[in-house]
Design a protein around this motif. Structure first.
Motif, PDB file in Angstrom:
ATOM      1  N   LYS A  99      38.247  19.741 -13.803  1.00  0.00           N
ATOM      2  CA  LYS A  99      39.598  20.332 -13.830  1.00  0.00           C
ATOM      3  C   LYS A  99      39.559  21.663 -14.562  1.00  0.00           C
ATOM      4  CE  LYS A  99      41.914  16.740 -15.524  1.00  0.00           C
ATOM      5  NZ  LYS A  99      43.080  16.136 -16.217  1.00  0.00           N
ATOM      6  N   GLY A 100      40.204  22.665 -13.963  1.00  0.00           N
ATOM      7  CA  GLY A 100      40.209  23.982 -14.579  1.00  0.00           C
ATOM      8  C   GLY A 100      40.887  24.966 -13.662  1.00  0.00           C
ATOM      9  N   GLU A 101      40.499  26.215 -13.770  1.00  0.00           N
ATOM     10  CA  GLU A 101      41.214  27.240 -13.005  1.00  0.00           C
ATOM     11  C   GLU A 101      40.884  27.184 -11.507  1.00  0.00           C
ATOM     12  OE1 GLU A 101      39.862  31.729 -13.265  1.00  0.00           O
ATOM     13  OE2 GLU A 101      39.215  30.707 -15.071  1.00  0.00           O
ATOM     14  N   LYS A 102      39.782  26.572 -11.114  1.00  0.00           N
ATOM     15  CA  LYS A 102      39.427  26.431  -9.700  1.00  0.00           C
ATOM     16  C   LYS A 102      39.928  25.101  -9.149  1.00  0.00           C
ATOM     17  CE  LYS A 102      37.281  30.285  -9.040  1.00  0.00           C
ATOM     18  NZ  LYS A 102      37.724  31.232  -7.992  1.00  0.00           N
ATOM     19  N   LYS A 103      40.646  25.166  -8.038  1.00  0.00           N
ATOM     20  CA  LYS A 103      41.145  23.941  -7.397  1.00  0.00           C
ATOM     21  C   LYS A 103      39.996  23.163  -6.759  1.00  0.00           C
ATOM     22  CE  LYS A 103      45.482  24.790  -8.163  1.00  0.00           C
ATOM     23  NZ  LYS A 103      45.920  24.238  -9.462  1.00  0.00           N
ATOM     24  N   ASN A 104      40.143  21.855  -6.733  1.00  0.00           N
ATOM     25  CA  ASN A 104      39.262  20.999  -5.933  1.00  0.00           C
ATOM     26  C   ASN A 104      37.789  21.167  -6.324  1.00  0.00           C
ATOM     27  OD1 ASN A 104      38.887  19.088  -3.857  1.00  0.00           O
ATOM     28  ND2 ASN A 104      38.274  20.708  -2.436  1.00  0.00           N
ATOM     29  N   ARG A 105      37.556  21.316  -7.613  1.00  0.00           N
ATOM     30  CA  ARG A 105      36.191  21.554  -8.069  1.00  0.00           C
ATOM     31  C   ARG A 105      35.543  20.263  -8.553  1.00  0.00           C
ATOM     32  NH1 ARG A 105      33.917  26.155 -12.292  1.00  0.00           N
ATOM     33  NH2 ARG A 105      31.748  25.505 -12.071  1.00  0.00           N
ATOM     34  N   GLY A 106      34.306  20.057  -8.117  1.00  0.00           N
ATOM     35  CA  GLY A 106      33.556  18.894  -8.588  1.00  0.00           C
ATOM     36  C   GLY A 106      32.260  18.730  -7.822  1.00  0.00           C
ATOM     37  N   TRP A 107      31.604  17.587  -8.052  1.00  0.00           N
ATOM     38  CA  TRP A 107      30.367  17.304  -7.318  1.00  0.00           C
ATOM     39  C   TRP A 107      30.179  15.797  -7.206  1.00  0.00           C
ATOM     40  CZ3 TRP A 107      27.471  14.469 -10.610  1.00  0.00           C
ATOM     41  CH2 TRP A 107      27.488  14.774 -11.971  1.00  0.00           C
ATOM     42  N   LYS A 108      29.336  15.410  -6.265  1.00  0.00           N
ATOM     43  CA  LYS A 108      28.978  13.995  -6.062  1.00  0.00           C
ATOM     44  C   LYS A 108      27.478  13.894  -5.887  1.00  0.00           C
ATOM     45  CE  LYS A 108      33.305  12.980  -3.849  1.00  0.00           C
ATOM     46  NZ  LYS A 108      34.122  12.857  -2.701  1.00  0.00           N
ATOM     47  N   HIS A 109      26.891  12.908  -6.524  1.00  0.00           N
ATOM     48  CA  HIS A 109      25.465  12.602  -6.331  1.00  0.00           C
ATOM     49  C   HIS A 109      25.349  11.174  -5.813  1.00  0.00           C
ATOM     50  CE1 HIS A 109      22.781  15.695  -7.940  1.00  0.00           C
ATOM     51  NE2 HIS A 109      23.463  15.805  -9.057  1.00  0.00           N
ATOM     52  N   TRP A 110      24.413  10.960  -4.911  1.00  0.00           N
ATOM     53  CA  TRP A 110      24.042   9.596  -4.542  1.00  0.00           C
ATOM     54  C   TRP A 110      22.584   9.608  -4.071  1.00  0.00           C
ATOM     55  CZ3 TRP A 110      27.041  12.777  -1.586  1.00  0.00           C
ATOM     56  CH2 TRP A 110      26.678  12.981  -0.254  1.00  0.00           C
ATOM     57  N   ILE A 111      21.990   8.412  -4.039  1.00  0.00           N
ATOM     58  CA  ILE A 111      20.571   8.286  -3.679  1.00  0.00           C
ATOM     59  C   ILE A 111      20.456   7.538  -2.373  1.00  0.00           C
ATOM     60  CG2 ILE A 111      18.393   7.177  -4.344  1.00  0.00           C
ATOM     61  CD1 ILE A 111      19.172   7.666  -7.270  1.00  0.00           C
ATOM     62  N   ASN A 112      19.557   8.055  -1.526  1.00  0.00           N
ATOM     63  CA  ASN A 112      19.234   7.348  -0.289  1.00  0.00           C
ATOM     64  C   ASN A 112      17.711   7.368  -0.156  1.00  0.00           C
ATOM     65  OD1 ASN A 112      19.441   7.935   3.209  1.00  0.00           O
ATOM     66  ND2 ASN A 112      19.873   6.035   2.172  1.00  0.00           N
ATOM     67  N   GLY A 113      17.059   6.255  -0.400  1.00  0.00           N
ATOM     68  CA  GLY A 113      15.597   6.225  -0.394  1.00  0.00           C
ATOM     69  C   GLY A 113      15.048   7.118  -1.487  1.00  0.00           C
ATOM     70  N   ASP A 114      14.184   8.064  -1.094  1.00  0.00           N
ATOM     71  CA  ASP A 114      13.597   9.002  -2.065  1.00  0.00           C
ATOM     72  C   ASP A 114      14.414  10.275  -2.191  1.00  0.00           C
ATOM     73  OD1 ASP A 114      11.472   7.575  -3.047  1.00  0.00           O
ATOM     74  OD2 ASP A 114      10.054   8.304  -1.542  1.00  0.00           O
TER      75      ASP A 114
END
Ligand code: VLZ
Length: 138
Positions: A99-114
């Motif tokens: 949350k901050g001055e940029k809308k819709n900001r973030g990230w997602k990590h997930w693992i699939n195999g290696d």
């Protein structure tokens, strides 16, 4: 069991990075240098606590957090903004909202195999990166 993100991961693909960086307001010279590099992620996870390091010849960035605990993030060396950041784990996905001055900001990590997947979002841009696990010497 929830995934263990710990390890060393090397970038193998990077889609829409330039427009993601543009949405963060990163200047052209930095963007053109950043496009040429393949960063490495080094993740240390112990229980609900994480350290994620993004390493490259251009910049290094480190973020440390505990799941479910909002913290003040200073994206120093990236776009140099202050965010209220919260990371949660949902169905194997590490989900970060900045949350901050940029809308819709973030990230997602997930693992699939290696493969370690990363989706970086800012405003209307989504950058998709894939990193591959570096096997540790035995
Ligand atoms: O990683 O948010 O693993 O912090 C691009 C800035 C932003 C370009 C990269 C200039 C954001 C510097 C990385 C090039 C290296 C990021 C999170 C998820 C953890």
């Amino acid at each position: 069991a929830p995934p263990d993100f710990s390890g060393t991961w090397n970038m193998v693909s990077n889609e829409n990075f330039d427009r993601y960086m543009q949405s963060l307001g990163i200047d052209l010279i930095t963007r053109n240098l950043a496009k040429l590099i393949k960063p490495q992620k080094i993740i240390e996870q112990s229980g609900d606590s994480f350290v994620i390091r993004t390493l490259s010849s251009l910049r290094n960035y480190r973020v440390q957090f505990t799941l479910g605990q909002e913290f003040d993030e200073d994206t120093k060396g990236l776009d140099n903004r202050k965010c209220k950041t919260l990371v949660t784990l949902d169905n194997g996905h590490l989900i970060c909202v900045q949350k901050g001055e940029k809308k819709n900001r973030g990230w997602k990590h997930w693992i699939n195999g290696d493969d370690l997947h990363l989706e970086l979002s800012c405003e209307d841009q989504v950058c998709k990166q894939v990193y591959r696990r570096v096997q540790e010497a035995c």
